[in-house]
Design an enzyme around this catalytic site. Structure first.
Site, PDB file in Angstrom:
ATOM      1  CB  ALA A 238      -0.988   0.037   1.164  1.00  0.00           C
ATOM      2  CB  ALA A 239       4.442   2.034  -0.368  1.00  0.00           C
ATOM      3  N   GLY A 240       2.198   2.525  -2.573  1.00  0.00           N
ATOM      4  CA  GLY A 240       1.728   3.235  -3.755  1.00  0.00           C
ATOM      5  C   GLY A 240       0.396   3.922  -3.535  1.00  0.00           C
ATOM      6  CG  ASP A 241      -2.963   1.788  -2.499  1.00  0.00           C
ATOM      7  OD1 ASP A 241      -3.070   1.950  -3.728  1.00  0.00           O
ATOM      8  OD2 ASP A 241      -3.116   0.689  -1.947  1.00  0.00           O
TER       9      ASP A 241
END
Length: 300
Positions: A238-241
């Site tokens: 979820a780093a990209g989120d």
């Protein structure tokens, strides 16, 4: 709902390894990004569906507790909620298998809900965990109304050529960018070529998320590279989120694209220092503290 195992290393094909622990936490790319926006102090509304299983009510309640408007979240009978089975190994790298479940039942009702929200929206954030055709339709409607459309093209699925013209900014990671353009994203030169190709297809701007190599951005006239913030990663899920939520809020408040990418990179970096998906979405204060350690991004 994310079902997560941690092990010293990820198994090879046909191999079983003994893991260290197992946890569940709320996820879903759209939900994660809605929470990311809310944690940064901006109003966020989620449109989608959950199943009538045990996960559905939990997912809705957790969104509400984060401050997300869930009036656009429906329930599909006799369907599972979306789940992701995630394996995390050494170096916080991960492998993910998704089952879309109730997400696949989104359709006309969700289109109508989005249509009702657009007049009050500064951005429409889309992912590919629901029907690509539905996403394309709402993107077209948003573009007609002058609402910025951010497309996170994950999980990897075919995207119709006509979709790109409605996209203000596309934010693939290396794997997603490779699937879109047909060549591996191994360095900045490849990222530049991928971004240029996506702009040629009609998007307004492209940001290629490259993990430890940072992020490359291009809007057709200017471009630049934002190095990754040095942090100790424990979970990259979820780093990209977190990145997308921060990018959307920064652009909505008038930041330039390079400054917004710097802000988003800081948000992604904070997220990898925490375990969980929605649980790892950072606050405004956390992002501001890390972003302040670096001067404004340059462009070329």
């Amino acid at each position: 709902m994310d079902l997560v195992t941690f092990a010293e290393r990820l198994p090879q094909d046909g191999e079983t390894v003994v893991g260290e622990r197992f946890v569940t936490y709320p996820g879903g790319k759209g939900a994660n990004q809605a929470v990311a926006v809310a944690r940064l102090g901006m109003p966020a509304a989620m449109v989608g569906r959950v199943g009538d299983d045990t996960f559905g009510p939990q997912l809705v309640e957790l969104l509400q507790s984060a401050g997300v408007d869930t009036r656009g979240v429906g329930i599909t009978s006799n369907a599972s909620s979306g789940i992701a089975v995630i394996s995390i190994g050494e170096g916080a790298q991960n492998r993910i298998v998704q089952v879309l479940g109730a997400n696949n039942t989104c359709g006309a009702a969700e289109f109508d809900v989005v249509a009702g929200l657009l007049p009050r929206a500064s951005a429409l954030m889309l992912q590919l965990e629901v029907s690509v055709n539905l996403s394309m339709r709402v993107a077209g409607l948003a573009a007609q109304q002058g609402v910025s459309v951010m497309l996170d093209p994950g999980p990897v699925r075919p995207i119709p050529a006509e979709f790109f013209a409605s996209v203000s900014i596309i934010t693939p990671n290396e794997t997603e960018a490779e699937a879109l353009v047909g060549f591996p994203i191994v360095d900045l030169n490849a990222a530049q070529a991928a971004a240029n190709e996506l702009i040629r297809r009609g998007v307004g701007a492209a940001v290629i998320k490259m993990g430890s190599q940072g992020a490359y951005w291009c809007d057709g006239s200017t471009s630049g590279h934002e190095p990754a913030f040095p942090v100790m990663a424990v979970d990259t899920v979820a780093a990209g989120d977190a990145f997308n939520g921060a990018l959307a809020t920064a652009l909505a408040t008038g930041q330039s694209l390079p400054d917004a990418v710097r802000w988003a990179s800081a948000a992604g970096a904070v997220a990898v220092t925490k375990i969980g998906a929605q649980d790892s979405m950072p606050t405004f204060a956390e992002v501001a503290a890390l972003a302040a350690t670096r001067s404004a991004t340059g462009s070329s």
